[in-house]
Write an enzyme that holds these catalytic residues in place. Structure first.
Site, PDB file in Angstrom:
ATOM      1  N   ASP A  34     -86.929 -12.070 -38.667  1.00  0.00           N
ATOM      2  CA  ASP A  34     -87.483 -10.730 -38.504  1.00  0.00           C
ATOM      3  C   ASP A  34     -86.947 -10.104 -37.224  1.00  0.00           C
ATOM      4  O   ASP A  34     -86.228 -10.738 -36.462  1.00  0.00           O
ATOM      5  CB  ASP A  34     -89.015 -10.798 -38.408  1.00  0.00           C
ATOM      6  CG  ASP A  34     -89.665 -11.029 -39.762  1.00  0.00           C
ATOM      7  OD1 ASP A  34     -89.010 -10.762 -40.775  1.00  0.00           O
ATOM      8  OD2 ASP A  34     -90.822 -11.482 -39.793  1.00  0.00           O
ATOM      9  N   LYS A  56     -87.982  -5.577 -39.968  1.00  0.00           N
ATOM     10  CA  LYS A  56     -88.597  -4.319 -40.374  1.00  0.00           C
ATOM     11  C   LYS A  56     -89.081  -3.578 -39.141  1.00  0.00           C
ATOM     12  O   LYS A  56     -89.640  -4.170 -38.227  1.00  0.00           O
ATOM     13  CB  LYS A  56     -89.794  -4.576 -41.293  1.00  0.00           C
ATOM     14  CG  LYS A  56     -89.460  -5.357 -42.545  1.00  0.00           C
ATOM     15  CD  LYS A  56     -90.717  -5.727 -43.292  1.00  0.00           C
ATOM     16  CE  LYS A  56     -90.409  -6.589 -44.517  1.00  0.00           C
ATOM     17  NZ  LYS A  56     -91.634  -7.029 -45.203  1.00  0.00           N
ATOM     18  N   MET A 170    -100.740  -3.591 -34.280  1.00  0.00           N
ATOM     19  CA  MET A 170     -99.932  -2.495 -34.846  1.00  0.00           C
ATOM     20  C   MET A 170    -100.692  -1.178 -34.764  1.00  0.00           C
ATOM     21  O   MET A 170    -100.759  -0.410 -35.732  1.00  0.00           O
ATOM     22  CB  MET A 170     -99.533  -2.818 -36.286  1.00  0.00           C
ATOM     23  CG  MET A 170     -98.669  -4.064 -36.409  1.00  0.00           C
ATOM     24  SD  MET A 170     -98.363  -4.576 -38.111  1.00  0.00           S
ATOM     25  CE  MET A 170     -99.914  -5.411 -38.507  1.00  0.00           C
TER      26      MET A 170
END
Length: 487
Positions: A34, A56, A170
């Site tokens: 990632d 991502k 997040m």
């Protein structure tokens, strides 16, 4: 079919990567990774390892999730060991469960290797305990974004009633909205809150305010992603727990060799924020050592840990071991280099103290005679330096350039710094070459010893210089300077 390991890469600080994860990464034939906060982890892979970026970001997916799962199945058919390297912990908002289920359906052997979640490490790195006796008996970890980028249906009424610590991952773009929903549900407006940015990583920053002010505070002083919101009375403990003599200070530490450096954790232990910048990498040159050198030498001299590692790599390349050193005397500059010999089961006959080339030269001139022949294991490209000149006037000298200090490719420095610490003269030259002298201007500079301070003076800069020429001496010099700032 090979085995796929879903490995948690941790929160970003390479020092928080697990021992199990490191071992698997070093043995991997293929790594599917990632977007990592610790890109240096990929440097642990063996030559020829296939590394595939499927990272991502907020509005860009290198590869859709279903395609990632299919890729893991394909690679398991091609390689014996496949590592799926995921930020944080695979099972904490990492979609590790989905990938494991897909592998199980395809009949692929798989194992989950937990990692340190940013939900735990982030607050801890900023002196915020998620639980504390008499303050918080538990905590909740939630995501602030669903698959559509919206706040999911969370139990804000329940969170408003509880005294548990609330962690929203997040959440940087949703801080104001999260605060409003908690306040609307009845959460006390004075509840302490903190926004953590790049926690545990270079450039880490934190913003604290009461819950009813945290959104406005972040709008006034925006922080970069990734970020998290922490809400609860434990945030108020930060002023007490996140102390240290260097609290609030930000240091840039140029690093030659693998990171994390040995200096960075010493500074962090005193409360400093540290940004490590790789300016050079060490390449061992085992072929520089020959049997003829070993046969002629009566004394071996090591001026750095890298020199010791390069020497032993050369010994191994010759199919020899420490028995080939029987009867030879060993000398090092400083205790750190002596420790590198101890790692190979050997003890130095003499250690220069202070750890300078001048002190080492004086020690060798006292210990050796004109009949001796010295083999000096050192870096390539040094030429006839002062130590060689001193020894050549006293006895026979051979040099084995057992490693190279190779410049790293230029890259941006993540995070601001008010001070720069140099542990070697070569780090000074490498830093200036990569970043220019602007990185030194207006900042407080620290040098591990006179040779490093001299290198800085060549560019017109003065430095606070350690009295004891080692890392502990450098930290002591910084702490003394903290108490009595140098103009």
């Amino acid at each position: 079919m090979g085995v796929v390991y879903l490995v948690g890469a941790g929160p970003g600080d390479e020092g928080l990567f697990t021992v199990r994860g490191r071992a698997l990464l070093e043995s991997a034939d293929c790594v599917v990774y990632d977007r990592l906060g610790a890109p240096g982890l990929l440097g642990l892979t063996k030559p020829g390892c296939e590394c595939i970026d499927v990272g991502k970001t907020a509005r860009h997916h290198t590869m859709p999730q279903a395609q990632i799962e299919e890729l893991l199945i394909q690679k398991a058919a091609q390689h014996a060991v496949v590592v799926r390297l995921k930020g944080g912990d695979p099972f904490v908002f990492g979609r590790g469960g989905e990938e494991l289920a897909a592998l199980r359906r395809a009949g692929v052997a798989a194992e989950v290797v937990p990692g340190v979640s940013s939900a735990l490490a982030g607050p801890a790195s900023e002196g915020i305990p998620l639980t504390h006796r008499g303050v918080a008996a538990g905590f909740r970890v939630m995501t602030a974004q669903d698959k559509n980028g919206q706040i999911p249906p969370l139990d804000f009424e329940g969170m408003a009633r509880t005294g548990e610590t609330l962690v929203f991952l997040m959440s940087l773009s949703r801080v104001g909205e999260l605060a409003e929903r908690l306040l609307s549900a009845g959460k006390c407006p004075d509840t302490p809150a903190a926004v953590l940015s790049n926690a545990t990583m270079p450039g880490a920053d934190v913003l604290t305010a009461p819950l009813n002010e945290i959104g406005a505070a972040l709008a006034k002083r925006p922080l970069p992603s990734p970020g998290m919101l922490v809400v609860g009375d434990v945030v108020a403990l930060r002023d007490t727990l996140c102390g240290g003599k260097l609290s609030g200070r930000r240091f840039l530490v140029p690093v030659i060799g693998p990171a994390p450096s040995r200096l960075a954790p010493m500074l962090r232990a005193e409360g400093a924020r540290v940004v490590e910048y790789p300016v050079g990498r060490i390449v061992l040159c085992p072929k520089a050592l020959t049997r003829g050198m070993l046969e002629r030498a009566s004394a071996l001299v090591f001026t750095s840990r890298h020199g010791a590692e390069g020497f032993f790599a050369g010994l191994d390349a010759l199919a020899l071991d420490s028995r080939a050193l029987a009867g030879k005397r060993l000398y090092t500059v400083g205790e750190a280099t002596a420790e590198a010999l101890c790692a190979h089961g050997l003890r130095a006959d003499g250690v220069a103290n202070p750890a300078t080339s001048h002190a080492l030269g004086e020690l060798l001139c006292r210990e050796l005679t004109a009949q001796d022949c010295v083999l000096l294991a050192r870096a390539a490209g040094l030429g006839e330096d002062a130590l060689c000149q001193t020894l050549s006037a006293h006895c026979a000298v051979m040099t084995a350039e057992v490693y190279e200090n190779v410049p790293c490719e230029d890259q941006s420095v993540r995070g601001e710094a008010d001070s720069v610490c140099f542990a070697s003269a070569s780090a000074v030259h490498r830093t200036v070459k990569a970043l220019g002298t602007a990185v030194l201007a207006g900042r407080r500079l620290y040098a591990i010893g006179p040779k490093t301070a001299k290198a800085l003076s060549e560019y017109g800069f003065a430095a606070v210089t350690a009295k004891q020429n080692d890392l502990q001496g450098l930290v002591c010099a910084i702490l003394r300077d903290q108490e009595t700032p140098v103009k």
